[in-house]
Design a protein around this motif. Structure first.
Motif, PDB file in Angstrom:
ATOM      1  N   ALA A 122       0.843  -1.185   0.063  1.00 53.27           N
ATOM      2  CA  ALA A 122      -0.091   0.163  -0.099  1.00 53.27           C
ATOM      3  C   ALA A 122       0.864   1.461   0.043  1.00 53.27           C
ATOM      4  O   ALA A 122       1.771   1.253   0.718  1.00 53.27           O
ATOM      5  CB  ALA A 122      -0.895   0.021   1.138  1.00 53.27           C
ATOM      6  N   ILE A 123       0.741   2.201  -1.137  1.00 52.68           N
ATOM      7  CA  ILE A 123       1.409   3.577  -1.146  1.00 52.68           C
ATOM      8  C   ILE A 123       0.873   4.542  -0.439  1.00 52.68           C
ATOM      9  O   ILE A 123      -0.451   4.879  -0.849  1.00 52.68           O
ATOM     10  CB  ILE A 123       1.591   3.750  -2.507  1.00 52.68           C
ATOM     11  CG1 ILE A 123       2.192   2.659  -3.284  1.00 52.68           C
ATOM     12  CG2 ILE A 123       2.539   4.984  -2.757  1.00 52.68           C
ATOM     13  CD1 ILE A 123       3.563   2.052  -2.873  1.00 52.68           C
ATOM     14  N   PRO A 124       1.344   5.070   0.595  1.00 53.38           N
ATOM     15  CA  PRO A 124       0.419   6.156   1.268  1.00 53.38           C
ATOM     16  C   PRO A 124       0.593   7.470   0.635  1.00 53.38           C
ATOM     17  O   PRO A 124       1.413   7.658  -0.129  1.00 53.38           O
ATOM     18  CB  PRO A 124       1.343   6.428   2.626  1.00 53.38           C
ATOM     19  CG  PRO A 124       2.896   5.825   2.232  1.00 53.38           C
ATOM     20  CD  PRO A 124       2.612   4.960   1.386  1.00 53.38           C
ATOM     21  N   GLU A 125      -0.457   8.176   1.031  1.00 52.31           N
ATOM     22  CA  GLU A 125      -0.393   9.701   0.123  1.00 52.31           C
ATOM     23  C   GLU A 125       0.695  10.398   0.821  1.00 52.31           C
ATOM     24  O   GLU A 125       1.067  10.006   1.844  1.00 52.31           O
ATOM     25  CB  GLU A 125      -1.782  10.508   0.386  1.00 52.31           C
ATOM     26  CG  GLU A 125      -2.338  10.536   1.608  1.00 52.31           C
ATOM     27  CD  GLU A 125      -3.262   9.250   2.177  1.00 52.31           C
ATOM     28  OE1 GLU A 125      -3.999   9.687   3.336  1.00 52.31           O
ATOM     29  OE2 GLU A 125      -3.000   8.029   1.621  1.00 52.31           O
ATOM     30  N   ARG A 126       0.954  11.449   0.133  1.00 51.11           N
ATOM     31  CA  ARG A 126       2.074  12.386   0.612  1.00 51.11           C
ATOM     32  C   ARG A 126       1.960  12.782   1.870  1.00 51.11           C
ATOM     33  O   ARG A 126       2.661  12.903   2.962  1.00 51.11           O
ATOM     34  CB  ARG A 126       2.499  13.356  -0.307  1.00 51.11           C
ATOM     35  CG  ARG A 126       3.047  12.917  -1.791  1.00 51.11           C
ATOM     36  CD  ARG A 126       3.260  13.997  -2.637  1.00 51.11           C
ATOM     37  NE  ARG A 126       3.499  13.751  -3.764  1.00 51.11           N
ATOM     38  CZ  ARG A 126       4.829  13.569  -4.070  1.00 51.11           C
ATOM     39  NH1 ARG A 126       5.723  13.782  -3.493  1.00 51.11           N
ATOM     40  NH2 ARG A 126       5.363  13.261  -5.655  1.00 51.11           N
ATOM     41  N   GLU A 127       0.540  13.133   2.342  1.00 45.49           N
ATOM     42  CA  GLU A 127       0.337  13.723   3.836  1.00 45.49           C
ATOM     43  C   GLU A 127       0.845  12.787   4.711  1.00 45.49           C
ATOM     44  O   GLU A 127       1.173  13.080   5.702  1.00 45.49           O
ATOM     45  CB  GLU A 127      -0.946  14.278   3.716  1.00 45.49           C
ATOM     46  CG  GLU A 127      -1.399  14.961   5.069  1.00 45.49           C
ATOM     47  CD  GLU A 127      -2.588  15.441   5.280  1.00 45.49           C
ATOM     48  OE1 GLU A 127      -3.122  15.924   6.105  1.00 45.49           O
ATOM     49  OE2 GLU A 127      -3.573  14.918   4.312  1.00 45.49           O
ATOM     50  N   ARG A 128       0.270  11.641   4.721  1.00 46.83           N
ATOM     51  CA  ARG A 128       0.342  10.701   5.516  1.00 46.83           C
ATOM     52  C   ARG A 128       1.841   9.970   5.681  1.00 46.83           C
ATOM     53  O   ARG A 128       2.323   9.572   6.787  1.00 46.83           O
ATOM     54  CB  ARG A 128      -0.651   9.478   5.472  1.00 46.83           C
ATOM     55  CG  ARG A 128      -0.935   8.500   6.746  1.00 46.83           C
ATOM     56  CD  ARG A 128      -2.053   7.522   6.230  1.00 46.83           C
ATOM     57  NE  ARG A 128      -3.270   7.801   6.008  1.00 46.83           N
ATOM     58  CZ  ARG A 128      -4.225   8.063   6.741  1.00 46.83           C
ATOM     59  NH1 ARG A 128      -4.027   7.873   8.164  1.00 46.83           N
ATOM     60  NH2 ARG A 128      -5.517   8.564   6.396  1.00 46.83           N
ATOM     61  N   GLU A 129       2.429  10.125   4.478  1.00 42.60           N
ATOM     62  CA  GLU A 129       3.792   9.670   4.540  1.00 42.60           C
ATOM     63  C   GLU A 129       4.543  10.512   5.276  1.00 42.60           C
ATOM     64  O   GLU A 129       5.537  10.074   6.122  1.00 42.60           O
ATOM     65  CB  GLU A 129       4.284   9.825   3.068  1.00 42.60           C
ATOM     66  CG  GLU A 129       5.656   9.175   3.012  1.00 42.60           C
ATOM     67  CD  GLU A 129       6.144   9.178   1.506  1.00 42.60           C
ATOM     68  OE1 GLU A 129       7.218   8.685   1.011  1.00 42.60           O
ATOM     69  OE2 GLU A 129       5.760   9.631   0.769  1.00 42.60           O
ATOM     70  N   GLN A 130       4.467  11.889   5.219  1.00 39.46           N
ATOM     71  CA  GLN A 130       5.322  12.846   5.970  1.00 39.46           C
ATOM     72  C   GLN A 130       4.767  12.962   7.321  1.00 39.46           C
ATOM     73  O   GLN A 130       5.593  13.113   7.973  1.00 39.46           O
ATOM     74  CB  GLN A 130       5.013  14.117   5.352  1.00 39.46           C
ATOM     75  CG  GLN A 130       5.923  14.016   3.735  1.00 39.46           C
ATOM     76  CD  GLN A 130       5.698  15.328   3.178  1.00 39.46           C
ATOM     77  OE1 GLN A 130       5.417  16.410   3.767  1.00 39.46           O
ATOM     78  NE2 GLN A 130       5.954  15.302   1.748  1.00 39.46           N
ATOM     79  N   LEU A 131       3.478  12.883   7.799  1.00 39.67           N
ATOM     80  CA  LEU A 131       3.227  12.272   9.194  1.00 39.67           C
ATOM     81  C   LEU A 131       3.794  11.265   9.471  1.00 39.67           C
ATOM     82  O   LEU A 131       4.168  11.475  10.747  1.00 39.67           O
ATOM     83  CB  LEU A 131       1.683  12.418   9.002  1.00 39.67           C
ATOM     84  CG  LEU A 131       0.938  12.301  10.571  1.00 39.67           C
ATOM     85  CD1 LEU A 131       1.245  13.203  11.479  1.00 39.67           C
ATOM     86  CD2 LEU A 131      -0.633  12.066  10.447  1.00 39.67           C
ATOM     87  N   ARG A 132       3.856  10.270   9.038  1.00 47.08           N
ATOM     88  CA  ARG A 132       4.669   9.005   9.413  1.00 47.08           C
ATOM     89  C   ARG A 132       6.087   9.353   9.846  1.00 47.08           C
ATOM     90  O   ARG A 132       6.513   8.828  10.721  1.00 47.08           O
ATOM     91  CB  ARG A 132       4.612   7.940   8.416  1.00 47.08           C
ATOM     92  CG  ARG A 132       5.391   6.601   8.484  1.00 47.08           C
ATOM     93  CD  ARG A 132       5.163   5.701   7.518  1.00 47.08           C
ATOM     94  NE  ARG A 132       4.021   5.270   7.172  1.00 47.08           N
ATOM     95  CZ  ARG A 132       3.592   4.494   6.121  1.00 47.08           C
ATOM     96  NH1 ARG A 132       4.715   4.036   5.519  1.00 47.08           N
ATOM     97  NH2 ARG A 132       2.313   4.094   5.805  1.00 47.08           N
ATOM     98  N   SER A 133       6.648  10.289   9.313  1.00 47.72           N
ATOM     99  CA  SER A 133       8.273  10.383   9.409  1.00 47.72           C
ATOM    100  C   SER A 133       8.027  11.412  10.991  1.00 47.72           C
ATOM    101  O   SER A 133       9.081  11.004  11.529  1.00 47.72           O
ATOM    102  CB  SER A 133       8.609  11.429   8.367  1.00 47.72           C
ATOM    103  OG  SER A 133       7.901  12.912   8.411  1.00 47.72           O
ATOM    104  N   LEU A 134       7.192  12.037  11.091  1.00 45.29           N
ATOM    105  CA  LEU A 134       7.047  12.637  12.488  1.00 45.29           C
ATOM    106  C   LEU A 134       6.900  11.545  13.487  1.00 45.29           C
ATOM    107  O   LEU A 134       7.658  11.768  14.528  1.00 45.29           O
ATOM    108  CB  LEU A 134       5.936  13.616  12.715  1.00 45.29           C
ATOM    109  CG  LEU A 134       6.101  14.359  13.796  1.00 45.29           C
ATOM    110  CD1 LEU A 134       7.482  15.399  13.963  1.00 45.29           C
ATOM    111  CD2 LEU A 134       4.488  15.459  13.893  1.00 45.29           C
TER     112      LEU A 134
END
Length: 351
Positions: A122-134
Motif C-alpha cells: 500500500a502506497i501512502p499519500e504524501r500527507e500521511r507519509e510525511q506524518l509518518r516521518s514525525l
C-alpha cells in the motif's frame, strides 16, 4: 489480408534501487531482455524507454526500501504501471537463494513482474507519509531517552553510588533530577561527565514532549473523526492512536480482521505435514512497531475495560505472554470494528 496489431507490446522493467545507482533489467513478452546500470534518475529511464521501446505498455517494479516512493510516483506520472513490492514476496528458486547480485535481483523482479506474481504494498499519500516521518522521529527520541537514562544509571553503578529507594523507579521526578544535579564527586571530571549526560537527557526529554504534542495536535485536526473513534477504545491512548493513523493509514482498506492481523503480525504461524500439525507462534512477518504498540495497549485495556479483563481471566493458567497476545488480537479486532462502523466503543458492552 493485412494483419493489424490489436494490443500494445508490453515492457517489464525490474529495478534494484540503491542510493548511487540503479541496476535495471528490461524484458518483453517475447524476449528476456538486457540488464544495465544507470544513475538514480527516473527521467533518464524515461528517455531510455522512449528511445528503445517506443509504443510499449510499460510496467515497473522495485523493492521497498530506504529510497521511498519518489521513483514510483515519477513512473506513475509517466503513465506507467508501477509496483513497490516487499522483498520477501519475490520468489527465488533453490539456486537463486544462494546467489545474490544487483543484476540477479533486477532480473528476478522483471521475471516475477512479467509472470504476474507480484503485488504492490500500500502506497501512502504524501500527507500521511510525511506524518509518518514525525511519528518515527518520536520513536527515535524514545530510544535516545531510554539510552541516556541507562547511561546515567550505569555511571552511578560504576562509582558505587546507590540511588535512594524513593527514586529507584522508571519515573524521573524533578526531585530526582535535582538530586543528580547536586551530586558531588571526588574529582571534577566525573561531575563533568554526569552534567553532560544530564544536559543531553533534558534536551531529549524536551524534544520528545514537543514532538509528541505536535503529533497529537496534527492528528486531532486533520484526522479528527478516526482519532476520536480510536481514543474511545480503552487501552488506546493518544500516541497509540497516532501510530495507527500514521503507520496503518485508513483501516477501511482492510477487508477483514484476518487481513489486518496478518499485516500487523498478530497472526499465528502454522506448520503442517501429514499428521504433524503445530502452531509456530507469532508470524515473523509483521509491522513490528505497531505490533508492540498493540501488545502494550492490551495491558492497559485489561485494567480499564471489564470485558477485556474477563477475557484475560478466562485464560488464566496459560502462559501470560500468550494470553496478552490473545488480548492484543481482540483489541485489534475491536479497533477495526470501531473504524468501519464509525461507532465509538462503549465500555462494558459485551461484543
Amino acid at each position: 489480408m493485412e494483419s493489424q496489431q490489436t494490443a500494445l507490446p508490453k515492457l517489464y522493467i525490474g529495478i534494484d534501487i540503491h542510493k548511487r545507482s540503479w541496476k535495471v533489467h528490461c524484458s518483453t513478452d517475447l524476449f528476456s531482455g538486457k540488464s544495465f546500470s544507470m544513475p538514480p534518475d527516473p527521467e533518464q529511464l524515461l528517455n531510455y524507454v522512449l528511445k528503445h521501446f517506443p509504443g510499449f505498455e510499460v510496467s515497473t517494479a522495485y523493492e521497498a526500501g530506504c529510497c521511498g516512493y519518489y521513483a514510483h510516483r515519477c513512473f506513475v506520472s509517466y503513465g506507467w504501471e508501477s509496483l513497490v513490492v516487499n522483498p520477501a514476496d519475490i520468489h527465488r528458486k533453490g539456486k537463486e537463494r544462494h546467489t545474490k547480485t544487483d543484476r540477479i535481483d533486477a532480473q528476478l523482479i522483471s521475471r516475477e513482474l512479467r509472470d504476474g506474481r507480484l503485488e504492490s504494498i500500500a502506497i501512502p499519500e504524501r500527507e500521511r507519509e510525511q506524518l509518518r516521518s514525525l511519528f518515527r522521529r518520536r520513536n527515535d527520541l524514545v530510544k535516545d531517552f531510554r539510552r541516556v537514562k541507562s547511561y546515567i544509571k550505569m555511571q552511578l553503578l560504576y562509582f558505587g553510588i546507590k540511588v535512594p529507594e524513593e527514586f529507584d523507579n522508571d519515573h524521573w521526578s524533578h526531585k530526582f533530577r535535582t538530586w543528580l544535579d547536586d551530586m558531588v564527586f571526588t574529582y571534577p571530571t566525573a561531575k563533568a561527565t554526569l552534567q553532560s549526560r544530564m544536559r543531553f537527557f533534558r534536551f531529549v526529554d524536551q524534544e520528545l514532549r514537543d514532538v509528541s504534542t505536535q503529533l497529537r495536535r496534527y492528528c486531532k485536526v486533520h484526522y479528527k473523526k478516526d482519532y476520536m473513534l480510536l481514543r474511545s477504545i480503552p487501552g488506546i491512548g493518544g500516541i497509540v492512536a497516532c501510530g495507527i493513523l500514521c503507520e496503518l493509514g485508513d483501516l477501511r482498506r482492510f477487508n477483514s480482521v484476518k487481513h489486518l492481523a496478518g499485516y500487523v503480525g498478530l497472526a499465528p504461524g502454522v506448520y503442517q505435514s501429514g499428521d504433524n500439525y503445530r502452531v509456530m507462534g507469532m508470524t515473523p512477518r509483521a509491522h513490528r512497531l505497531i505490533r508492540s504498540y498493540f501488545v502494550e495497549a492490551a495491558w492497559q485495556a485489561i485494567r480499564a475495560d471489564p470485558v477485556m479483563q474477563a477475557y484475560y481471566r478466562k485464560h488464566l493458567g496459560k502462559d501470560t505472554k500468550k494470553i496478552i497476545i490473545k488480548v492484543a488480537r481482540k483489541l485489534l479486532s475491536r479497533t477495526l470494528a470501531v473504524i468501519k462502523t464509525e461507532t465509538p466503543y462503549v465500555i462494558g458492552v459485551i461484543e
